[in-house]
Design a protein around this motif. Structure first.
Motif: not given
Length: 136
Positions: A18, A21, A108, A111-119
Motif C-alpha cells: 500500500r 501504491q 486505475q 487503485i485496483r491494487n490498493y483495493e485488493l490489498s485492503m481486501s
C-alpha cells in the motif's frame, strides 16, 4: 498458542504494498497536474513525466519499500504557438511527455491494487479473529 507469524508477515507485506501504491499515486497525480503546463521561458524545458520505481519487497522481511522517482526520458511533444511565453524562435513550444490516457490507466491499476490489498488485509483480520475465537 498458535504461530501467527505468517499472518503478521502477510500483513506487513500488504502494508508495504500500500505504501508503494501511495508513492505511485503521488507521481501520477503530479503528472496529471502538469500535463498541460508550458515552460515560462522561450525554448525552456517542459515538465518531464515522473515514474515511481520501487525495489521488490521480500515477504519474509518486507520493511519499508525502497523507491525513487525517475524522470521519463521519452521525447517531449511540441506545438506551434508563437504567442506562448515558452515558444522558441520558430514559434514552437515544447510540451510535457505526459499522456493523460496512460496516466489514467495507471491510476486505475493503482487503485485496483490498493483495493485488493485492503481486501486481503480485511481477510487476514477476519482469519486472525477466527483463530482467536477458536483457541478461546
Amino acid at each position: 498458542m498458535p504461530d501467527t507469524s505468517a499472518l503478521h508477515s502477510a500483513s506487513d507485506a500488504l502494508a508495504a504494498g500500500r505504501q508503494v501504491q501511495s508513492g505511485r499515486i503521488r507521481a501520477i497525480s503530479e503528472n496529471l497536474a502538469n500535463a498541460d503546463s508550458v515552460p515560462d521561458t522561450p525554448g525552456g524545458t517542459p515538465y518531464a513525466r515522473k515514474i515511481a520505481v520501487f525495489a521488490p519487497v521480500v515477504a519474509d522481511s518486507p520493511g519499508d519499500p525502497v523507491g525513487r522517482i525517475v524522470r521519463d526520458t521519452s521525447d517531449f511533444k511540441s506545438r506551434y504557438d508563437p504567442t506562448s511565453p515558452g515558444a522558441d524562435l520558430k514559434g514552437y513550444v515544447r510540451l510535457p511527455n505526459v499522456n493523460i490516457a496512460v496516466e489514467s490507466a495507471d491510476l486505475q491499476q493503482v487503485i485496483r491494487n490498493y483495493e485488493l490489498s485492503m481486501s486481503a488485509s480485511a481477510s487476514i483480520s477476519t482469519l486472525t479473529q477466527a483463530t482467536i475465537n477458536l483457541i478461546s
